[in-house]
Design an enzyme around this catalytic site. Structure first.
Site, mmCIF file in Angstrom:
data_model
loop_
_atom_site.group_PDB
_atom_site.id
_atom_site.type_symbol
_atom_site.label_atom_id
_atom_site.label_comp_id
_atom_site.label_asym_id
_atom_site.label_seq_id
_atom_site.Cartn_x
_atom_site.Cartn_y
_atom_site.Cartn_z
ATOM 1 N N ASP A 169 0.860 -1.175 0.000
ATOM 2 C CA ASP A 169 0.000 0.000 0.000
ATOM 3 C C ASP A 169 0.904 1.235 0.000
ATOM 4 O O ASP A 169 2.090 1.158 0.323
ATOM 5 C CB ASP A 169 -0.883 -0.049 1.258
ATOM 6 C CG ASP A 169 -1.813 1.143 1.363
ATOM 7 O OD1 ASP A 169 -2.274 1.651 0.319
ATOM 8 O OD2 ASP A 169 -2.069 1.580 2.497
ATOM 9 N N GLU A 212 -0.315 5.011 1.000
ATOM 10 C CA GLU A 212 -0.582 5.949 2.096
ATOM 11 C C GLU A 212 -0.666 5.220 3.434
ATOM 12 O O GLU A 212 -1.323 4.196 3.555
ATOM 13 C CB GLU A 212 -1.880 6.709 1.829
ATOM 14 C CG GLU A 212 -1.788 7.622 0.612
ATOM 15 C CD GLU A 212 -3.108 8.298 0.331
ATOM 16 O OE1 GLU A 212 -3.560 9.098 1.167
ATOM 17 O OE2 GLU A 212 -3.702 8.012 -0.735
#
Length: 201
Positions: free
Chosen positions: A7, A9
């Protein structure tokens, strides 16, 4: 061969919407996929708030220009890429991610895109793929790769659980509590060490 799927953020860079909420003084925009599992609902709500306040892409990009990767993120990514292919799989948008990818030395990223009017108003968004993180991992597996995945939010759980090894990273207490079977780490050193154990076994 392994591919590590990360991922963006909350894992490599701070949450863009939280940074924008603080810069714009609109606390409602602090809500993220850590809080709201329904991504379409979250985005419709965000776009509505932007419209209400007369804010568009330029204002968000101005804030993104001030965001740096999390301390240690670039070093972690550099080290990880010496022994494993890496793809960042994110529900962010190309219009948000590009300046951050530059600061991370241009890793590969798969993400979504925004539909923006001539005046800069964000009208809508286009998903690259429905349930993109999970389906990307399954597609990589279908062409002969094993995957390792890590993320912090509800929308990362599909790719984490579908991978040969999956780890929560800097996640919330609630997500960790709801998924006790998933190893959870707080530092890049821990995450790197555990990915290495899988990939170099």
């Amino acid at each position: 061969m392994y591919i590590t799927c990360l991922d963006l953020e909350g894992v490599l860079v701070p949450e863009i919407w939280i940074a924008f909420a603080e810069a714009s003084g609109i606390p409602e925009l602090k809500r993220t996929t850590r809080d709201e599992p329904d991504y379409d609902k979250l985005m419709a709500w965000r776009i509505g708030i932007l419209k209400e306040h007369g804010l568009g892409l330029k204002e968000i990009q101005d804030v993104i220009a001030t965001i740096d990767p999390m301390p240690g993120a670039k070093e972690f990514l550099d080290e990880l890429r010496t022994f494993c292919q890496v793809i960042i799989i994110s529900d962010t948008f190309t219009q948000f991610a590009t300046p951050l990818m530059k600061k991370l030395d241009w890793p590969t990223i798969f993400c979504n895109s925004l539909e923006v009017a001539q005046n800069g108003e964000i009208i809508s968004y286009k998903r690259r793929l429905e349930n993109g993180k999970y389906n990307t991992v399954k597609a990589l597996q279908s062409i002969g790769f094993e995957t390792v995945a890590s993320g912090d939010s509800y929308n990362d759980l599909g790719m984490i659980k579908a991978s040969k090894a999956g780890f929560l990273f800097k996640s919330t207490d609630q997500i960790k509590k709801d998924n006790p079977e998933l190893p959870a780490f707080e530092t890049y050193d821990e995450l790197l060490e555990n990915i290495k154990k899988v990939v170099l076994a």
